[in-house]
Structure formats: C-alpha cells, structure tokens
Design a protein around this motif. Structure first.
Motif, PDB file in Angstrom:
ATOM      1  N   ALA A   1      -6.418  -1.976  -9.685  1.00  0.00           N
ATOM      2  CA  ALA A   1      -5.417  -0.977  -8.947  1.00  0.00           C
ATOM      3  C   ALA A   1      -4.304  -1.724  -9.218  1.00  0.00           C
TER       4      ALA A   1
ATOM      5  N   PHE B   1     -12.710  -0.984 -11.045  1.00  0.00           N
ATOM      6  CA  PHE B   1     -10.968  -0.377 -11.237  1.00  0.00           C
ATOM      7  C   PHE B   1      -9.855  -1.220 -10.799  1.00  0.00           C
TER       8      PHE B   1
ATOM      9  N   TYR C   1     -11.030  -2.545  -7.230  1.00  0.00           N
ATOM     10  CA  TYR C   1     -11.712  -1.651  -6.461  1.00  0.00           C
ATOM     11  C   TYR C   1     -12.920  -1.553  -7.173  1.00  0.00           C
TER      12      TYR C   1
ATOM     13  N   ARG D   1       4.704   6.613  -8.540  1.00  0.00           N
ATOM     14  CA  ARG D   1       3.826   7.749  -8.134  1.00  0.00           C
ATOM     15  C   ARG D   1       2.690   7.685  -7.257  1.00  0.00           C
ATOM     16  N   ASN D   2       2.157   8.613  -6.935  1.00  0.00           N
ATOM     17  CA  ASN D   2       0.822   8.277  -6.173  1.00  0.00           C
ATOM     18  C   ASN D   2       0.039   7.767  -7.108  1.00  0.00           C
ATOM     19  N   GLY D   3      -0.910   6.725  -6.531  1.00  0.00           N
ATOM     20  CA  GLY D   3      -1.963   5.985  -7.214  1.00  0.00           C
ATOM     21  C   GLY D   3      -1.276   4.854  -7.979  1.00  0.00           C
ATOM     22  N   ALA D   4       0.191   4.716  -7.963  1.00  0.00           N
ATOM     23  CA  ALA D   4       0.765   3.554  -8.575  1.00  0.00           C
ATOM     24  C   ALA D   4       0.225   2.038  -8.254  1.00  0.00           C
ATOM     25  N   GLY D   5      -0.122   2.035  -6.672  1.00  0.00           N
ATOM     26  CA  GLY D   5      -0.654   0.739  -6.408  1.00  0.00           C
ATOM     27  C   GLY D   5       0.345   0.137  -5.064  1.00  0.00           C
ATOM     28  N   LYS D   6       1.196   1.085  -4.730  1.00  0.00           N
ATOM     29  CA  LYS D   6       2.015   0.474  -3.414  1.00  0.00           C
ATOM     30  C   LYS D   6       1.041   0.254  -2.152  1.00  0.00           C
ATOM     31  N   THR D   7       0.315   1.229  -1.822  1.00  0.00           N
ATOM     32  CA  THR D   7      -0.340   1.035  -0.639  1.00  0.00           C
ATOM     33  C   THR D   7      -1.233  -0.198  -0.781  1.00  0.00           C
ATOM     34  N   THR D   8      -1.866  -0.276  -1.844  1.00  0.00           N
ATOM     35  CA  THR D   8      -2.886  -1.424  -2.061  1.00  0.00           C
ATOM     36  C   THR D   8      -1.912  -2.851  -1.946  1.00  0.00           C
TER      37      THR D   8
ATOM     38  N   GLU E   1       5.179   5.372   3.227  1.00  0.00           N
ATOM     39  CA  GLU E   1       5.563   6.899   2.884  1.00  0.00           C
ATOM     40  C   GLU E   1       5.722   7.382   4.073  1.00  0.00           C
TER      41      GLU E   1
ATOM     42  N   GLU F   1      -0.174   4.945   5.578  1.00  0.00           N
ATOM     43  CA  GLU F   1       0.158   6.225   5.172  1.00  0.00           C
ATOM     44  C   GLU F   1      -0.972   7.210   5.820  1.00  0.00           C
TER      45      GLU F   1
HETATM   46  P1  ATP Z   1      -0.923   6.861  -2.564  1.00  0.00           P
HETATM   47  O1  ATP Z   1       0.862   6.984  -2.098  1.00  0.00           O
HETATM   48  O2  ATP Z   1      -1.294   8.122  -3.314  1.00  0.00           O
HETATM   49  O3  ATP Z   1      -1.423   6.198  -1.838  1.00  0.00           O
HETATM   50  P2  ATP Z   1      -0.130   4.428  -3.996  1.00  0.00           P
HETATM   51  O4  ATP Z   1       0.742   3.937  -4.855  1.00  0.00           O
HETATM   52  O5  ATP Z   1      -0.153   3.874  -2.564  1.00  0.00           O
HETATM   53  O6  ATP Z   1      -0.418   5.803  -4.067  1.00  0.00           O
HETATM   54  P3  ATP Z   1      -2.805   3.049  -3.943  1.00  0.00           P
HETATM   55  O7  ATP Z   1      -3.370   3.664  -2.764  1.00  0.00           O
HETATM   56  O8  ATP Z   1      -2.578   1.407  -3.925  1.00  0.00           O
HETATM   57  O9  ATP Z   1      -1.464   3.670  -4.716  1.00  0.00           O
HETATM   58  O10 ATP Z   1      -3.910   3.372  -5.062  1.00  0.00           O
HETATM   59  C1  ATP Z   1      -4.047   2.663  -6.217  1.00  0.00           C
HETATM   60  C2  ATP Z   1      -5.104   2.997  -7.173  1.00  0.00           C
HETATM   61  O11 ATP Z   1      -6.338   2.400  -6.483  1.00  0.00           O
HETATM   62  C3  ATP Z   1      -5.307   4.435  -7.130  1.00  0.00           C
HETATM   63  O12 ATP Z   1      -5.893   4.891  -8.505  1.00  0.00           O
HETATM   64  C4  ATP Z   1      -6.410   4.919  -6.102  1.00  0.00           C
HETATM   65  O13 ATP Z   1      -7.194   5.954  -6.542  1.00  0.00           O
HETATM   66  C5  ATP Z   1      -7.237   3.449  -6.339  1.00  0.00           C
HETATM   67  N1  ATP Z   1      -7.809   3.314  -4.987  1.00  0.00           N
HETATM   68  C6  ATP Z   1      -6.927   2.964  -3.700  1.00  0.00           C
HETATM   69  N2  ATP Z   1      -8.154   2.843  -2.710  1.00  0.00           N
HETATM   70  C7  ATP Z   1      -9.267   2.756  -3.415  1.00  0.00           C
HETATM   71  C8  ATP Z   1     -10.383   2.451  -3.071  1.00  0.00           C
HETATM   72  N3  ATP Z   1     -10.737   2.039  -1.657  1.00  0.00           N
HETATM   73  N4  ATP Z   1     -11.477   2.418  -3.673  1.00  0.00           N
HETATM   74  C9  ATP Z   1     -11.346   2.740  -5.047  1.00  0.00           C
HETATM   75  N5  ATP Z   1     -10.201   2.991  -5.583  1.00  0.00           N
HETATM   76  C10 ATP Z   1      -9.081   2.961  -4.623  1.00  0.00           C
END
Ligand code: ATP
Length: 311
Positions: free
Chosen positions: A20, A18, A15, A38-45, A161, A84
C-alpha cells in the motif's frame, strides 16, 4: 518540539501481498501539512503507521523525535488522531465519548470532563452532546471526533478526511476550526484529504501521493501554479464565434453544453488571465456573459500531468 516533527524514511507498508505504501520519504517541521491523494493512495496507511497502528515492512518513522514503531504508546499520547469514517460507541453520548477518550489518554476524571466540554464547544456541538451518538448526523460525529482528538491537548494532530460527509456549511466550519488550530492555537497538523481545496484552505505545504508513492511535494502554491485554472461561463451567443474568440486569446475551451437559451462553456485560463479576459473574449465574439464561476478543481485536473495524463 524537535525541528522535524515527523520524519519518514523509505517507508513501505504491506497488507499481505499488497504493497500500500512504497518507499515513501518526507519530513515535516512545524505548521500545517496536506497529505493529498485519491481514495486508496495510501494516506490513511501512512497516518496509521505513524501512530504505530500498522507495522512498517521497511523504512523508519519518527514522530516528535520518537521511533513510532518502537514507542507507539508514547507517540499516541502526544498526537491527536481524527480517524476516517464512522466511530461507534454504542449507548454513549457525544460528551461521554470525549470524556472516555480523555480518560484513555490518562486524564483524571474531573479534567477529562472539563476538557470534553471545552473541546465540544470548540468543535461546535451544542446540547446534542447529551444525546446518544446513534442519532447523530455525520457532521455531528465529525465534531465529536475532532473533540476526541483534542481532549488531551496534543501538540500534533493527524486529521484524516475531516470534511468527509459534511454539507458545504459544515465543511466550511470544520476547515475554519482546523485553520484556527494550526494558526492561533499553534498546533502542528497533518491534514489528509482527496479534495485539493480543503488542503489549500488550511495548509501551506503538501505531499501528493499516488498508488503508495510520493508524486510531488513542496509549497502548495508552487505545486499548483502550473495547473490551468478552470472557469465555467454561462453566455449567450453563437457557439463557433465564441469558441474562436476565446481561442484567439489563449483561453482553452474544455467543453460546451447547452443550458436553455445559453451556452455553458468550461474554459481553462492561461497564466495571468482572469475574468476580465473572458468577458472581453465573449464580447468580441458577439456574445454576453450571464455568469462566471470558478470550478472546484479536482486532484485529477490539477495534477493531471503528474499522474500520467490524468484519469
Ligand atoms: P481512503 O481515503 O480511501 O482511505 P487512502 O489514501 O487513505 O484512501 P489507504 O486507506 O491507506 O488509502 O489504502 C491504501 C491501499 O491499501 C488501498 O488500496 C486499500 O484498499 C489498501 N488497504 C487499506 N487497508 C487495508 C487492509 N487492512 N487490508 C488490505 N488492504 C488494505
């Protein structure tokens, strides 16, 4: 269905500046898989990249034998996605939202309506389906989201989630539904969660992500086998004697708090030990156990060593 339902090779997603997701590779056959982190690990991405909703900056992604970056529409037609967070459909009822999802995926109106009723029934939303979604609780929204993911009867599901914001009863019900989808209904699914027990209840295999990288992957029971099992014991007795007696039997004392006339002792069990050993140790130390409960383990406790000492 191809042997490899999902194949990711060396996936990198950024992103802006950054990163991810950093060089993640894995492949999944049929079954239920956990994406833990954990939150922010990159699962959603990762899920969004598999759906073609975020472009990869490196690596390749195949879903049901299709290149996800090149044929996102074909992938999305065959995948059910429970995203999510909140979904907002101003002015729509839950029923209308599910019909809408069905229409978007190409179902004729009559079939979309029939499927919407069936899937809302499966997801556990009753008469509330005819009320506007603005008044829904988080649990009701999660049920609508599940029905929306299922309306076009996809063979593969990405559930991000799904238990977020649910109370214990709602959580149990949601996990039962997800288990049924993977079991009796024969769906292949990826369950993303930061709660280990959610994944344990549904999946046999899992991938642990941390800061965009894969830390561990494999059969869940093997991944967690080495982790200490934690119990909370409420006991009457003398602190020093109880601690010494537990220690002599290899049961580690993590912390001790006073709870009225009792001691609340959190312990880590060595492999093979259980409640019987705790009762024995407390009795030998001159104490009495009032209650014994399993502590719901956090990811940090279970994979502490893998994420660098645990945070
Ligand atoms: P969560 O359950 O909190 O969503 P996650 O494991 O699914 O956690 P992601 O949502 O994939 O994590 O986010 C991974 C990293 O990328 C995090 O640090 C998040 O802040 C960052 N991130 C996610 N989406 C964006 C975006 N659109 N722009 C910038 N950074 C992003």
């Amino acid at each position: 269905m191809p042997d490899k339902v999902v194949e990711i090779q060396d996936l990198t997603v950024k992103y802006g500046t950054f990163t991810a997701v950093k060089g993640v590779s894995f492949s999944l056959g049929q079954g239920a898989f956990g994406l833990l982190g954990r939150n922010g690990a990159g699962k959603t991405t990762i899920l969004r990249a598999l759906l073609g909703l975020v472009p990869p900056d490196g690596g390749s992604l195949r879903v049901l034998g299709m290149d996800a970056a090149r044929r996102p529409a074909s992938v999305r037609a065959r995948v059910g996605y429970l995203p999510e967070g909140q979904v907002a459909f101003p002015g729509m009822t839950g029923f209308q939202a599910v019909v809408y999802a069905g229409r978007l995926s190409g179902l004729p109106r009559r079939i979309a309506r029939r499927r919407a009723h069936e899937m809302l029934y499966f997801a556990g939303l009753g008469e509330a389906r005819y009320r506007p979604m603005e008044g829904y609780s988080t649990g009701m929204v999660q049920r609508v989201k599940l029905a929306m993911a299922l309306v076009h009867d996809p063979p593969l599901l990405f559930l991000d989630e799904p238990t977020n914001g649910l109370d214990p009863a709602g959580r149990k019900q949601m996990l039962e539904r997800v288990r049924e989808l993977a079991g009796r209904r024969g769906k292949t699914l990826v369950l993303s969660s930061h709660i280990l027990s959610d994944v344990e209840e549904v999946c046999d295999e899992a991938l642990l992500l941390h800061e965009g990288r894969v830390l561990k992957s494999g059969v869940l029971a093997e991944l967690t086998a080495a982790a200490p099992r934690v119990r909370e014991v409420l006991a009457a007795g003398e602190r020093e004697r109880l601690e010494a007696s537990l220690g002599e039997r290899g049961i580690s004392v993590i912390r001790v708090d006073r709870a009225g006339p009792f001691l609340k002792i959190r312990v880590g069990l060595p492999p093979g030990a259980g409640g019987r050993e705790i009762f024995g140790a407390v009795a030998a130390g001159g104490g009495v156990v009032r209650s014994l409960v399993e502590v719901r383990r956090s990811l940090e406790e279970v994979f502490g060593e893998a994420v660098g000492g645990g945070a």
